[in-house]
Design an enzyme around this catalytic site. Structure first.
Site, PDB file in Angstrom:
ATOM      1  N   ASN A  64       0.867  -1.182   0.000  1.00 21.51           N
ATOM      2  CA  ASN A  64       0.000   0.000   0.000  1.00 21.51           C
ATOM      3  C   ASN A  64       0.903   1.232   0.000  1.00 21.51           C
ATOM      4  OD1 ASN A  64      -1.979   1.926   0.351  1.00 21.51           O
ATOM      5  ND2 ASN A  64      -2.262   1.514   2.538  1.00 21.51           N
ATOM      6  N   LYS A  86       0.128   4.269  -0.345  1.00 22.19           N
ATOM      7  CA  LYS A  86      -0.515   5.494   0.171  1.00 22.19           C
ATOM      8  C   LYS A  86      -0.255   6.652  -0.805  1.00 22.19           C
ATOM      9  CE  LYS A  86      -0.003   3.564   4.700  1.00 22.19           C
ATOM     10  NZ  LYS A  86      -0.060   3.746   6.118  1.00 22.19           N
ATOM     11  N   HIS A 116      -9.684   1.865   5.075  1.00 21.10           N
ATOM     12  CA  HIS A 116      -8.394   2.033   5.746  1.00 21.10           C
ATOM     13  C   HIS A 116      -8.569   3.053   6.874  1.00 21.10           C
ATOM     14  CE1 HIS A 116      -4.234   3.055   6.522  1.00 21.10           C
ATOM     15  NE2 HIS A 116      -3.899   1.947   5.877  1.00 21.10           N
ATOM     16  N   GLU A 174      -6.801   5.381   7.848  1.00 20.43           N
ATOM     17  CA  GLU A 174      -6.485   6.764   7.474  1.00 20.43           C
ATOM     18  C   GLU A 174      -7.694   7.429   6.813  1.00 20.43           C
ATOM     19  OE1 GLU A 174      -2.827   5.988   5.377  1.00 20.43           O
ATOM     20  OE2 GLU A 174      -1.921   5.442   7.296  1.00 20.43           O
ATOM     21  N   GLU A 196      -5.796  -4.259  10.836  1.00 24.80           N
ATOM     22  CA  GLU A 196      -4.796  -3.211  10.974  1.00 24.80           C
ATOM     23  C   GLU A 196      -5.063  -2.395  12.243  1.00 24.80           C
ATOM     24  OE1 GLU A 196      -2.839  -2.422   7.038  1.00 24.80           O
ATOM     25  OE2 GLU A 196      -4.428  -0.932   7.230  1.00 24.80           O
ATOM     26  N   GLY A 249       2.307   2.735  10.871  1.00 25.56           N
ATOM     27  CA  GLY A 249       3.343   3.758  10.717  1.00 25.56           C
ATOM     28  C   GLY A 249       4.052   4.145  12.009  1.00 25.56           C
ATOM     29  N   SER A 304       3.071  -1.592  10.533  1.00 27.46           N
ATOM     30  CA  SER A 304       4.510  -1.667  10.806  1.00 27.46           C
ATOM     31  C   SER A 304       5.121  -3.042  10.516  1.00 27.46           C
ATOM     32  CB  SER A 304       4.802  -1.251  12.248  1.00 27.46           C
ATOM     33  OG  SER A 304       4.418   0.097  12.458  1.00 27.46           O
TER      34      SER A 304
END
Ligand code: PGA
Length: 269
Positions: free
Chosen positions: A9, A11, A99, A101, A181, A187, A226
């Site tokens: 991914n 991003k 996701h 985010e 996730e 991250g 991560s």
């Protein structure tokens, strides 16, 4: 057993020419991997999808194309949006939906996510539904409850006729991938332990059992947050971890290749 699956991914990273460099590097590394028994998916930014799709047509590189987001209508007055039909037309087979985010920074709700999943399925795309708890929810012991809600609202039919009990109601589509996730692991360099991930993955599979029976054993349940070439083996050794979704670590083709290599080996051991 589900086929081990590795998702890169990117991003909001990589221009068209940077994407081409990555693809050429992957092309060099991939012959070193087993010819079958695994799959890779590249979730690239919208702007690079067309050129990657063209590249893949003329290459032996074994990677499926995914988008990172999608609108829920086929077409219409939705300025700035991209439809599932357009993605399919571009050569995408998959699309990442929900996701964290997008849930947290773009206020995407479970209802919106459900609409996107439905629309993606109708257009012939396979959704990769992301679920996961925040740090606070984890501290409060709500991890499984939160994930059940996300799965239920995202995927379970609300038509009472589609199952004998609410838990056995059908899913709104047959084919999907789940990515667990934990929000706090994305991250940050922090991760749950492989056995903590396994516990959640087992619960996710259990969620689908009443409605899907043995088919639930075929769902690819990926871990994301991560993941690196150093820690991937630990996750992949777990029986219910069928692959990973990597963000930062996937930006380097060499690292992503190593992750696939180590992931397959850990699974086959
Ligand atoms: P990360 O991202 O690997 O950089 O933590 C994972 C993700 O957001 O999917």
């Amino acid at each position: 057993m589900p086929v081990p699956c590795f998702v890169a991914n990117w991003k909001m990273n990589k221009t068209i020419s940077e994407a081409a460099v990555w693809l050429r590097e992957m092309e060099k590394c991939q012959p070193l991997l087993p010819a079958s028994g695994w799959e890779a998916i590249l979730a690239a930014p919208f702007t690079a999808l067309a050129s990657i799709s063209e590249f893949l047509k003329g290459s032996a590189l074994k990677i499926h194309l995914a988008a990172q987001n999608v609108h829920f209508e086929e077409k219409g007055a939705f300025t700035g949006e991209i439809s599932p039909l357009m993605l399919h037309d571009l050569g995408c087979r998959y699309v990442v939906i929900g996701h964290s985010e997008r849930r947290l920074q773009f206020w995407e709700t479970d209802l919106l996510i459900r609409q996107k999943i439905k629309a993606a399925g109708q257009a012939g795309l396979v959704p990769i539904l992301c679920v996961g708890e925040t740090r606070r929810e984890r501290k409060e012991g709500k991890t499984i409850r939160v994930i059940h809600q996300q799965l239920k609202k995202g995927l379970r039919s609300d038509d009472p006729k589609s199952g004998a009990t609410p838990n056995s109601r059908k899913m709104i589509l047959d084919r999907f991938i789940i990515a667990y996730e934990p929000v706090w692991a994305i991250g940050t360099g922090e991760t749950p332990t492989p056995s903590e991930v396994e516990t959640v993955h087992r619960e996710i599979r259990k969620f689908f059992k009443p409605a899907m029976g043995e088919k639930a054993d075929e769902i690819q349940i990926l871990y994301g947050g991560s993941v690196t070439e150093q820690n991937i083996e630990g996750f992949m050794k777990e029986p219910d971890v069928d692959g990973v979704l990597a963000g930062g670590a996937s930006l380097s083709a060499e690292t992503f290749y190593k992750m696939i290599d180590r992931g397959i080996k850990a699974k086959n051991r």
